[in-house]
Design a protein around this motif. Structure first.
Motif, PDB file in Angstrom:
ATOM      1  N   THR A 340       6.648  86.955  66.914  1.00 26.50           N
ATOM      2  CA  THR A 340       6.290  87.601  65.648  1.00 26.50           C
ATOM      3  C   THR A 340       5.874  86.561  64.610  1.00 26.50           C
ATOM      4  O   THR A 340       4.911  86.762  63.863  1.00 26.50           O
ATOM      5  N   LEU A 341       6.590  85.442  64.561  1.00 28.91           N
ATOM      6  CA  LEU A 341       6.231  84.386  63.611  1.00 28.91           C
ATOM      7  C   LEU A 341       4.853  83.801  63.929  1.00 28.91           C
ATOM      8  O   LEU A 341       4.048  83.548  63.030  1.00 28.91           O
ATOM      9  N   TYR A 342       4.573  83.579  65.210  1.00 30.81           N
ATOM     10  CA  TYR A 342       3.260  83.073  65.595  1.00 30.81           C
ATOM     11  C   TYR A 342       2.166  84.074  65.224  1.00 30.81           C
ATOM     12  O   TYR A 342       1.063  83.699  64.805  1.00 30.81           O
ATOM     13  N   ALA A 343       2.454  85.352  65.399  1.00 33.14           N
ATOM     14  CA  ALA A 343       1.481  86.375  65.024  1.00 33.14           C
ATOM     15  C   ALA A 343       1.207  86.322  63.528  1.00 33.14           C
ATOM     16  O   ALA A 343       0.069  86.489  63.080  1.00 33.14           O
ATOM     17  N   ALA A 344       2.266  86.105  62.744  1.00 31.86           N
ATOM     18  CA  ALA A 344       2.097  85.994  61.295  1.00 31.86           C
ATOM     19  C   ALA A 344       1.241  84.783  60.938  1.00 31.86           C
ATOM     20  O   ALA A 344       0.341  84.865  60.093  1.00 31.86           O
ATOM     21  N   LEU A 345       1.512  83.649  61.592  1.00 26.21           N
ATOM     22  CA  LEU A 345       0.710  82.445  61.318  1.00 26.21           C
ATOM     23  C   LEU A 345      -0.749  82.658  61.706  1.00 26.21           C
ATOM     24  O   LEU A 345      -1.663  82.217  60.996  1.00 26.21           O
ATOM     25  N   SER A 346      -0.962  83.335  62.842  1.00 30.39           N
ATOM     26  CA  SER A 346      -2.340  83.619  63.274  1.00 30.39           C
ATOM     27  C   SER A 346      -3.072  84.470  62.249  1.00 30.39           C
ATOM     28  O   SER A 346      -4.272  84.316  62.038  1.00 30.39           O
ATOM     29  N   ALA A 347      -2.327  85.406  61.627  1.00 25.18           N
ATOM     30  CA  ALA A 347      -2.947  86.332  60.674  1.00 25.18           C
ATOM     31  C   ALA A 347      -3.319  85.658  59.357  1.00 25.18           C
ATOM     32  O   ALA A 347      -4.249  86.102  58.680  1.00 25.18           O
ATOM     33  N   ILE A 348      -2.611  84.595  58.985  1.00 24.46           N
ATOM     34  CA  ILE A 348      -2.841  84.008  57.658  1.00 24.46           C
ATOM     35  C   ILE A 348      -3.569  82.670  57.701  1.00 24.46           C
ATOM     36  O   ILE A 348      -3.989  82.174  56.652  1.00 24.46           O
TER      37      ILE A 348
END
Length: 570
Positions: A340-348
């Protein structure tokens, strides 16, 4: 029946068939942007259609035959040269299976007969006119593995391992010298056996491979969708050679058998780059090895596909784009926090943001993100790395885990001084993350003024859409769990899901917004249950409710939610 034009694409066909709306297609196309996935895969992952829906629509609209595993049409005859006509590498990469051949024509099973480039390449490769038969991806992958014999090859290699031992006890490490161990590890049958064990694990979507020695046997297990499954093991006598082969791949010391060792290696398979993280520990019967499989697939890191409900996703996306604050993810080991954290980083991540992460270990490589692996043996701890990060002009900092007061205080100070900080803690629910920070010594006023959002999560196994079956729970159970009147599904089991009834996993979330009432309670150092009550009054959907929503949506079963969430197990 709608009239299809030559240029019609899969999404347009599904719209014309009435399976999806134009708005749903637009949403899927937006999710597809920046990934290498086909639109059909995106639609299935978003829950808009099933693989069977797509296959049936294509069959009807294109007047192409449909073949399922149950029909027997996906069992082409062996010994007629079809394996040589379409090599295994091409079949696996492009998801096509030759079924039959005449002089100038070849019938093949495929997922998308509209993929004209693949059909043209196949025609050039074989010199035949191609006649497609449509099927589902799940059925086709199983049929390809069966036809090209990789499953059989592994079983044959395992059977051959018992012949290889020939009564020589290679597992008795006291009588082995180093030269013999190296020689055994480099023998072709051992290399092939280890290679097949790894390849089969990847094909079965395993996240981990466990090779464990016992007194008279060797155990081989794959962790698939969070659950360990026994696999037919190689001969016990080849244990030392197998472990040595894995150590050689990782460049570890094959002579050291008394101490734990960690390492890793990388390999490519079917167009994917895959990392393997290896842990070896000594047990009373020899060394046990666990191989963690980490696929480098950026499209897995997509917030839209993790399982957030619409309101939860909106809150999460709003906070991760904030200029400062502290976002905490919480849950047991293996609950998907890092993903989930990696997904957040990918999004921003953008060229305008300086993003740094400090992790243990670095599981995925993200382009455009500066990632640091902690090394406590040389003093590079979370706290030491964080202190250096603050001198690197960061916009966003990700800390793998808050384990101690020093790390927690630096995270809080970074959030207070204008940085966005992402991190994780190990607690059972979102409110308990607050009390965890207070327990390790962070001042309540600092916690209340920095935390923006807390997300607790679990991973539940997703029901196989090929075999799930509806049933009617008792009225009392429906009422007690507030299940409404819609259909409820349970696991059944079929060949594509290896008889488990499940295929893949989806997240269940508890997203706690920090409003003024909650902030006031945190400042006072209130107990977790009081914070949770206030959050529920503010609209918090608990983990239990989130899991039951997945049941109502037909994504998972009551039994799975009961085991993973309601009883607190992972």
């Amino acid at each position: 029946m709608p009239i299809l034009k030559l240029g019609d694409k899969l999404g347009e066909i599904l719209v014309k068939a009435g399976l999806i709306s134009v708005d749903q297609l637009a949403k899927a196309l937006e999710s597809q942007h920046g990934t290498t996935k086909r639109i059909g895969e995106i639609l299935v992952e978003l829950g808009m259609v099933s693989e069977l829906d797509i296959a049936a629509a294509l069959s009807k609209q294109l007047s192409v035959p449909y073949a399922s595993a149950a029909s027997g049409l996906l069992n082409p005859p062996k010994g007629q040269g079809l394996e040589q006509l379409v090599p295994t590498e091409f079949a696996r990469q492009h998801l096509v299976l030759p079924l039959s051949r005449t002089i100038n024509s070849l019938t093949v099973a495929c997922v998308n007969p509209l993929d004209l480039l693949t059909m043209d390449n196949l025609s050039r490769l074989t010199g035949c006119d191609i006649h497609p038969v449509v099927t589902t991806k799940a059925d086709l992958e199983v049929a390809i593995s069966t036809f090209y014999g990789e499953d059989t090859m592994l079983q044959e290699a395992i059977g051959h391992s018992y012949q290889l031992s020939n009564g020589e006890d290679l597992a008795t490490e006291e009588v082995l010298n180093l030269d013999r161990l190296k020689e055994a590890a480099q023998e072709a049958p051992v290399i092939r056996l280890v290679d097949l064990i790894i390849r089969q694990a990847i094909k079965q979507r395993a996240s981990d491979i466990h090779i464990e020695p016992f007194r008279e046997r060797l155990s081989l297990r794959y962790r698939i969708d969070g659950v360990l499954h026994e696999i037919s093991p190689p001969a016990r006598a080849l244990h030392a050679a197998i472990i040595s082969r894995i150590k050689i791949l990782c460049k570890l010391d094959i002579a050291e058998k008394r101490l734990p060792q960690d390492g890793g290696f990388m390999m490519g398979m079917e167009g994917l780059s895959i990392d393997f993280r290896v842990s070896v520990i000594p047990t009373i019967y020899g060394e046990k090895v666990v191989v963690r499989i980490l696929k480098k697939i950026p499209e897995l890191l997509d917030l839209q596909q993790l399982g957030f409900d619409e309101r939860e996703l909106g809150l999460f996306q709003s906070v991760i784009h904030d200029p400062y604050g502290l976002l905490l993810l919480t849950g047991p080991t293996g609950s998907g926090k890092t993903t989930t954290l990696y997904a957040a980083l990918s999004a921003i991540k953008t060229p305008k943001k300086n993003i740094l992460t400090i992790e243990d270990p670095v599981e995925y490589r993200l382009d455009g993100v500066n990632q640091v692996q902690i090394k406590p043996s040389i003093g590079l701890t979370f706290a030491a790395g964080l202190r250096s990060f603050l001198r690197q002009d960061p916009d966003v900092i990700m800390v793998g885990e808050v384990r101690d007061l020093e790390t927690a205080e630096i995270c809080v100070q970074a959030a207070l001084t204008g940085h966005m900080v992402f991190s994780t803690v190990h607690t059972n629910d979102a409110p308990s993350a607050v009390t965890r920070l207070l327990d390790i010594g962070v001042a309540p006023y600092l916690v209340s003024s920095t935390i923006s959002l807390i997300v607790a999560q679990r991973l539940v196994r997703r029901l196989c859409d090929q075999c799930r079956e509806s049933y009617e729970p008792s009225p009392a159970l429906r009422e007690r769990l507030a299940l409404g009147t819609g259909p409820i599904y349970r696991a059944k089991g079929c060949e594509p899901c290896s008889g488990t009834g499940y295929r893949g996993r989806v997240g269940a979330y508890e997203v706690m917004e920090i409003n003024e009432q909650v902030r006031e309670l945190v400042t006072k150092g209130a107990a977790a249950h009081l914070i949770k009550d206030a959050a529920i009054r503010n609209g918090l959907v608990t983990l239990e409710q989130g899991g039951l929503r997945k049941v109502q949506q037909g994504l998972t079963s009551l039994e799975e939610v009961e085991s993973v969430i309601l009883m607190g197990r992972t």
